[in-house]
Design a protein around this motif. Sequence first.
Motif, PDB file in Angstrom:
ATOM      1  N   LEU A   1       0.786  -1.387  -0.150  1.00  0.00           N
ATOM      2  CA  LEU A   1       0.015   0.115  -0.042  1.00  0.00           C
ATOM      3  C   LEU A   1       0.813   1.290   0.065  1.00  0.00           C
ATOM      4  CD1 LEU A   1      -2.976   0.933  -0.052  1.00  0.00           C
ATOM      5  CD2 LEU A   1      -3.064   0.641   2.222  1.00  0.00           C
ATOM      6  N   SER A   2       1.924   1.424   0.944  1.00  0.00           N
ATOM      7  CA  SER A   2       2.604   2.681   0.847  1.00  0.00           C
ATOM      8  C   SER A   2       3.197   2.885  -0.422  1.00  0.00           C
ATOM      9  CB  SER A   2       3.758   2.409   1.957  1.00  0.00           C
ATOM     10  OG  SER A   2       4.602   1.683   1.792  1.00  0.00           O
ATOM     11  N   ASP A   3       3.618   1.921  -1.146  1.00  0.00           N
ATOM     12  CA  ASP A   3       4.331   2.147  -2.337  1.00  0.00           C
ATOM     13  C   ASP A   3       3.267   2.535  -3.752  1.00  0.00           C
ATOM     14  OD1 ASP A   3       7.166   1.630  -1.766  1.00  0.00           O
ATOM     15  OD2 ASP A   3       6.676  -0.619  -1.989  1.00  0.00           O
ATOM     16  N   ILE A   4       2.264   2.077  -3.339  1.00  0.00           N
ATOM     17  CA  ILE A   4       1.043   2.107  -4.585  1.00  0.00           C
ATOM     18  C   ILE A   4       0.406   3.776  -4.012  1.00  0.00           C
ATOM     19  CG2 ILE A   4      -1.150   1.616  -5.008  1.00  0.00           C
ATOM     20  CD1 ILE A   4      -0.698  -1.225  -4.558  1.00  0.00           C
ATOM     21  N   LYS A   5       0.327   3.940  -2.871  1.00  0.00           N
ATOM     22  CA  LYS A   5       0.131   5.473  -2.413  1.00  0.00           C
ATOM     23  C   LYS A   5       0.967   6.513  -3.067  1.00  0.00           C
ATOM     24  CE  LYS A   5      -2.784   4.700   1.501  1.00  0.00           C
ATOM     25  NZ  LYS A   5      -3.112   4.875   3.008  1.00  0.00           N
ATOM     26  N   GLU A   6       2.504   6.248  -2.892  1.00  0.00           N
ATOM     27  CA  GLU A   6       3.423   7.180  -3.375  1.00  0.00           C
ATOM     28  C   GLU A   6       3.316   7.316  -4.783  1.00  0.00           C
ATOM     29  OE1 GLU A   6       8.330   6.548  -3.508  1.00  0.00           O
ATOM     30  OE2 GLU A   6       7.247   6.130  -1.700  1.00  0.00           O
ATOM     31  N   ILE A   7       2.828   6.460  -5.596  1.00  0.00           N
ATOM     32  CA  ILE A   7       2.786   6.807  -7.098  1.00  0.00           C
ATOM     33  C   ILE A   7       1.121   7.160  -7.360  1.00  0.00           C
ATOM     34  CG2 ILE A   7       2.851   5.584  -9.640  1.00  0.00           C
ATOM     35  CD1 ILE A   7       5.139   3.901  -8.464  1.00  0.00           C
ATOM     36  N   TYR A   8       0.383   6.521  -6.888  1.00  0.00           N
ATOM     37  CA  TYR A   8      -1.269   6.519  -7.242  1.00  0.00           C
ATOM     38  C   TYR A   8      -1.944   7.707  -6.631  1.00  0.00           C
ATOM     39  CZ  TYR A   8       0.189   3.320 -10.521  1.00  0.00           C
ATOM     40  OH  TYR A   8       0.749   2.157 -11.455  1.00  0.00           O
ATOM     41  N   GLY A   9      -1.296   7.986  -5.385  1.00  0.00           N
ATOM     42  CA  GLY A   9      -2.034   9.037  -4.528  1.00  0.00           C
ATOM     43  C   GLY A   9      -2.739   8.281  -3.460  1.00  0.00           C
ATOM     44  N   GLU A  10      -3.746   8.851  -2.843  1.00  0.00           N
ATOM     45  CA  GLU A  10      -4.542   8.128  -1.823  1.00  0.00           C
ATOM     46  C   GLU A  10      -5.352   7.276  -2.130  1.00  0.00           C
ATOM     47  OE1 GLU A  10      -4.733   7.653   2.103  1.00  0.00           O
ATOM     48  OE2 GLU A  10      -3.608   9.061   1.366  1.00  0.00           O
ATOM     49  N   VAL A  11      -5.339   5.934  -1.832  1.00  0.00           N
ATOM     50  CA  VAL A  11      -6.020   4.869  -2.298  1.00  0.00           C
ATOM     51  C   VAL A  11      -6.283   4.030  -0.804  1.00  0.00           C
ATOM     52  CG1 VAL A  11      -5.392   4.607  -4.687  1.00  0.00           C
ATOM     53  CG2 VAL A  11      -4.201   3.202  -2.837  1.00  0.00           C
ATOM     54  N   THR A  12      -7.366   3.341  -1.143  1.00  0.00           N
ATOM     55  CA  THR A  12      -7.708   2.355   0.088  1.00  0.00           C
ATOM     56  C   THR A  12      -7.485   0.799  -0.271  1.00  0.00           C
ATOM     57  OG1 THR A  12      -9.913   2.101  -0.709  1.00  0.00           O
ATOM     58  CG2 THR A  12      -9.466   3.965   0.778  1.00  0.00           C
ATOM     59  N   VAL A  13      -7.569   0.035   0.820  1.00  0.00           N
ATOM     60  CA  VAL A  13      -7.470  -1.359   0.733  1.00  0.00           C
ATOM     61  C   VAL A  13      -8.434  -1.858  -0.367  1.00  0.00           C
ATOM     62  CG1 VAL A  13      -7.516  -3.632   2.044  1.00  0.00           C
ATOM     63  CG2 VAL A  13      -6.347  -1.825   2.944  1.00  0.00           C
ATOM     64  N   GLU A  14      -9.736  -1.294  -0.178  1.00  0.00           N
ATOM     65  CA  GLU A  14     -10.699  -1.739  -1.046  1.00  0.00           C
ATOM     66  C   GLU A  14     -10.574  -1.326  -2.623  1.00  0.00           C
ATOM     67  OE1 GLU A  14     -13.239  -3.884  -0.580  1.00  0.00           O
ATOM     68  OE2 GLU A  14     -12.124  -3.936   1.446  1.00  0.00           O
ATOM     69  N   ASP A  15      -9.787  -0.083  -2.877  1.00  0.00           N
ATOM     70  CA  ASP A  15      -9.343   0.078  -3.887  1.00  0.00           C
ATOM     71  C   ASP A  15      -8.287  -0.611  -4.609  1.00  0.00           C
ATOM     72  OD1 ASP A  15     -11.038   2.889  -3.735  1.00  0.00           O
ATOM     73  OD2 ASP A  15      -9.222   3.717  -3.072  1.00  0.00           O
ATOM     74  N   VAL A  16      -7.553  -0.992  -3.947  1.00  0.00           N
ATOM     75  CA  VAL A  16      -6.364  -2.028  -4.439  1.00  0.00           C
ATOM     76  C   VAL A  16      -6.957  -3.463  -4.826  1.00  0.00           C
ATOM     77  CG1 VAL A  16      -4.208  -3.058  -3.907  1.00  0.00           C
ATOM     78  CG2 VAL A  16      -4.654  -0.661  -3.021  1.00  0.00           C
ATOM     79  N   LYS A  17      -7.912  -3.550  -3.824  1.00  0.00           N
ATOM     80  CA  LYS A  17      -8.688  -4.973  -4.213  1.00  0.00           C
ATOM     81  C   LYS A  17      -9.154  -5.181  -5.387  1.00  0.00           C
ATOM     82  CE  LYS A  17      -9.360  -6.910   0.326  1.00  0.00           C
ATOM     83  NZ  LYS A  17     -10.422  -7.008   1.427  1.00  0.00           N
ATOM     84  N   GLU A  18     -10.022  -3.856  -5.785  1.00  0.00           N
ATOM     85  CA  GLU A  18     -10.641  -4.027  -7.101  1.00  0.00           C
ATOM     86  C   GLU A  18      -9.676  -3.844  -8.396  1.00  0.00           C
ATOM     87  OE1 GLU A  18     -13.376  -0.601  -6.768  1.00  0.00           O
ATOM     88  OE2 GLU A  18     -14.405  -1.282  -4.778  1.00  0.00           O
ATOM     89  N   LYS A  19      -8.453  -3.337  -8.233  1.00  0.00           N
ATOM     90  CA  LYS A  19      -7.791  -2.522  -9.209  1.00  0.00           C
ATOM     91  C   LYS A  19      -6.472  -3.720  -9.631  1.00  0.00           C
ATOM     92  CE  LYS A  19      -8.741   1.959  -9.192  1.00  0.00           C
ATOM     93  NZ  LYS A  19      -8.405   3.277  -9.665  1.00  0.00           N
ATOM     94  N   LEU A  20      -6.339  -4.653  -8.616  1.00  0.00           N
ATOM     95  CA  LEU A  20      -5.218  -5.741  -8.677  1.00  0.00           C
ATOM     96  C   LEU A  20      -5.127  -6.521 -10.000  1.00  0.00           C
ATOM     97  CD1 LEU A  20      -4.075  -6.720  -5.321  1.00  0.00           C
ATOM     98  CD2 LEU A  20      -2.736  -5.197  -6.848  1.00  0.00           C
ATOM     99  N   GLY A  21      -6.401  -6.923 -10.313  1.00  0.00           N
ATOM    100  CA  GLY A  21      -6.669  -8.292 -11.464  1.00  0.00           C
ATOM    101  C   GLY A  21      -6.198  -9.444 -10.763  1.00  0.00           C
ATOM    102  N   LYS A  22      -5.978 -10.316 -11.734  1.00  0.00           N
ATOM    103  CA  LYS A  22      -5.677 -11.713 -11.513  1.00  0.00           C
ATOM    104  C   LYS A  22      -3.935 -11.818 -11.108  1.00  0.00           C
ATOM    105  CE  LYS A  22      -9.099 -14.325 -14.059  1.00  0.00           C
ATOM    106  NZ  LYS A  22      -9.310 -15.576 -15.195  1.00  0.00           N
ATOM    107  N   PRO A  23      -3.960 -12.282 -10.068  1.00  0.00           N
ATOM    108  CA  PRO A  23      -2.267 -12.727  -9.985  1.00  0.00           C
ATOM    109  C   PRO A  23      -1.985 -13.782 -10.453  1.00  0.00           C
ATOM    110  CG  PRO A  23      -3.425 -13.164  -7.782  1.00  0.00           C
ATOM    111  CD  PRO A  23      -4.440 -12.784  -8.892  1.00  0.00           C
ATOM    112  N   VAL A  24      -0.656 -13.783 -11.203  1.00  0.00           N
ATOM    113  CA  VAL A  24       0.028 -14.941 -11.502  1.00  0.00           C
ATOM    114  C   VAL A  24       1.042 -15.299 -10.472  1.00  0.00           C
ATOM    115  CG1 VAL A  24       1.607 -15.824 -12.972  1.00  0.00           C
ATOM    116  CG2 VAL A  24      -0.011 -14.123 -13.770  1.00  0.00           C
TER     117      VAL A  24
END
Length: 115
Positions: A52-75
Motif C-alpha cells: 500500500l505505501s508504495d502504491i500510494k506514493e505513485i497513485y495517491g490516496e487509495v484504500t485497501v478496497e481500491d487496491v482489491k478492485e484494481k489488482l486483477g488476477k495474480p500470477v
Amino acid sequence: MEFRKDLGQYVYEYEGLIFAWDEEPEEDIQNTVESLAENYFKNLDVIIDFMLSDIKEIYGEVTVEDVKEKLGKPVIDYNNGKVTYYEQSFDDCHIFEFEFMDDAFEDLQYFSIDG
C-alpha cells in the motif's frame, strides 16, 4: 494445465488465481494449488498492506478496497516465489510484483512497480 506463450510458462487457473511453472510439474499439484489459494485469500489484506505505501506514493490516496478492485488476477509463480499482477488497472503500463518466502504469504519481500 496449459502452456501460455505470453507468459512462457505452464499455467493452471484456480479460484481466480493463475499458478505458473517454468516447466510442467511432474507431480500432482492440486493440493499445493488449493493450499496456496486458501492462504493467498486469507492473507490478502496483509498482502495489500505490504504494497500500500508504495502504491500510494505513485497513485495517491487509495484504500485497501481500491487496491482489491484494481489488482486483477495474480500470477503466482510457485517455483520462483513471486506474485505478479500483469492486469492491474491503476494504469496500463506498470506491473506489480513481490516475492513470498513462505506458502502462507506471511513473509513478503521486494515489492516493485515496474514499467
